[in-house]
Design a protein around this motif. Structure first.
Motif, short mmCIF file in Angstrom:
data_model
loop_
_atom_site.label_atom_id
_atom_site.label_comp_id
_atom_site.label_asym_id
_atom_site.label_seq_id
_atom_site.Cartn_x
_atom_site.Cartn_y
_atom_site.Cartn_z
N ARG A 45 54.43 -12.18 -17.54
CA ARG A 45 53.67 -10.83 -18.25
C ARG A 45 52.82 -11.57 -19.48
N LEU A 46 53.75 -12.32 -20.12
CA LEU A 46 53.39 -12.81 -21.39
C LEU A 46 52.49 -14.01 -21.40
N ARG A 47 52.61 -14.99 -20.02
CA ARG A 47 52.01 -16.17 -20.02
C ARG A 47 51.90 -16.82 -21.33
N PRO A 48 53.31 -17.42 -21.85
CA PRO A 48 53.55 -18.33 -23.03
C PRO A 48 52.96 -19.63 -22.61
N ASP A 49 52.68 -20.25 -23.62
CA ASP A 49 52.14 -21.77 -23.46
C ASP A 49 53.46 -22.66 -23.38
N VAL A 50 54.50 -22.37 -24.17
CA VAL A 50 55.75 -22.96 -23.93
C VAL A 50 56.97 -22.20 -23.89
N VAL A 51 57.79 -22.38 -23.16
CA VAL A 51 59.04 -21.72 -22.84
C VAL A 51 60.28 -22.49 -23.40
N LEU A 52 61.16 -22.05 -24.65
CA LEU A 52 61.91 -22.82 -25.10
C LEU A 52 63.49 -22.36 -24.28
N MET A 53 63.98 -23.26 -23.27
CA MET A 53 65.03 -22.79 -22.14
C MET A 53 66.22 -23.09 -22.63
N ASP A 54 67.21 -22.34 -22.60
CA ASP A 54 68.62 -22.89 -22.63
C ASP A 54 69.03 -23.07 -21.36
N LEU A 55 70.06 -24.17 -21.21
CA LEU A 55 70.59 -24.23 -20.06
C LEU A 55 71.60 -23.50 -19.37
N SER A 56 72.80 -23.19 -20.24
CA SER A 56 73.79 -22.67 -19.77
C SER A 56 73.95 -21.12 -20.19
N MET A 57 73.40 -20.23 -19.12
CA MET A 57 73.50 -18.73 -19.34
C MET A 57 74.25 -18.19 -18.32
N GLU A 73 55.50 -20.43 -10.23
CA GLU A 73 54.48 -19.20 -10.79
C GLU A 73 53.44 -19.53 -11.81
N LEU A 74 54.20 -20.29 -12.88
CA LEU A 74 53.16 -20.50 -13.91
C LEU A 74 53.24 -22.24 -14.06
N ALA A 75 52.35 -22.76 -13.44
CA ALA A 75 52.23 -24.33 -13.38
C ALA A 75 51.90 -24.84 -14.97
N ASP A 76 50.96 -23.95 -15.49
CA ASP A 76 50.37 -24.41 -16.92
C ASP A 76 51.43 -24.22 -18.06
N THR A 77 52.62 -23.39 -17.73
CA THR A 77 53.17 -23.18 -18.65
C THR A 77 54.39 -24.30 -18.95
N THR A 121 50.90 -29.86 -25.39
CA THR A 121 49.70 -30.62 -25.16
C THR A 121 49.63 -31.31 -24.05
N GLY A 122 50.73 -31.16 -23.14
CA GLY A 122 50.65 -31.46 -21.96
C GLY A 122 51.65 -33.08 -21.83
N ASP A 123 52.36 -33.28 -22.96
CA ASP A 123 52.89 -34.53 -22.94
C ASP A 123 54.54 -34.25 -22.44
N ALA A 124 55.52 -35.28 -22.42
CA ALA A 124 56.63 -35.09 -22.13
C ALA A 124 57.41 -35.48 -23.45
N TYR A 125 58.60 -34.92 -23.57
CA TYR A 125 59.30 -35.16 -24.58
C TYR A 125 60.94 -35.16 -24.24
N LEU A 126 61.38 -36.49 -24.80
CA LEU A 126 62.83 -36.82 -24.62
C LEU A 126 63.47 -36.85 -25.77
#
Length: 217
Positions: A45-57, A73-77, A121-126
């Motif tokens: 519904r909100l179409r965010p650019d970035v989802v900050l996601m926790d693993l353990s829920m 569903e949201l390849a660009d997010t 911006t489409g880059d990966a981060y580790l």
């Protein structure tokens, strides 16, 4: 403006993250969720650019499952995993699920902000130590003549036989179930062990456990 949604099962953590991020230069928090199911629904519904996601829920879908479904569903997010798990297996699984980045909750605030802007911006981060450790392990495997293969390098038949073997079924039982010869089972098993750099059955079982393959009906 980078639009962010924060997903964590702890309300205090969500509140702290939103306070940290919202209003920072170029960043805007547009939503929050307490589990994977809510994250998928709100992201659609909100179409965010970035989802900050926790693993353990513990309630609803976990972060890995939610990431995989959300990306369908949201390849660009972009999904940035924010977790306490400093473990390469979780890291690999997060990347396989479609995450663009992986950072620890113990990271400095500036590093978190940089990670968010990077994946936006489409880059990966580790996080730095993960990158060094993964490279070190990869180089060690090559030096030791081990296979650098992953689960994804296996054929569908090899994946099937890996799962059945890890559950304790004999070659004959696997052959009967898959309607193939025992010799074919043995050949596939030998190939998958070589691809994964595994030498013993306990190593195979441990690998299957980490991959979440030991689901008994």
């Amino acid at each position: 403006m980078v639009r962010i949604m924060v997903v964590d099962d702890h309300a205090v953590v969500r509140s702290g993250l939103m306070s940290l991020l919202d209003g920072k230069s170029g960043l805007q928090v547009v939503g929050e969720a307490a589990d994977g199911d809510e994250a998928i629904e709100k992201a659609a519904r909100l179409r965010p650019d970035v989802v900050l996601m926790d693993l353990s829920m513990p309630h609803g879908k976990d972060g890995l499952t939610a990431t995989k479904e959300l990306k369908k569903e949201l390849a660009d997010t972009a999904v940035l995993i924010l977790t306490m798990h400093d473990d390469e297996e979780y890291l690999f699984r997060a990347i396989q699920a479609g995450a663009s980045g992986y950072i620890l909750k113990s990271a400095p605030h500036d590093e978190l902000l940089a990670a968010i802007r990077s994946v936006a911006t489409g880059d990966a981060y580790l996080y730095p130590t993960a990158t060094k450790r993964l490279m070190s392990e990869y180089i060690d495997k090559l030096k030791n003549g081990e296979s650098a293969g992953t689960y994804e390098s296996l054929s569908e038949r090899e994946k099937e036989i890996l799962a059945w073997t890890a559950k304790g079924y004999s070659n004959k039982e696997i052959a009967e179930h898959l309607i193939i010869s025992v010799k074919t089972v043995e050949s596939h098993k030998s190939n998958l062990m070589e691809k994964l750099g595994l030498k013993t059955r306990p190593e195979l079982v441990k690998f299957a456990l980490k991959k979440g393959l030991l689901h008994f009906e």
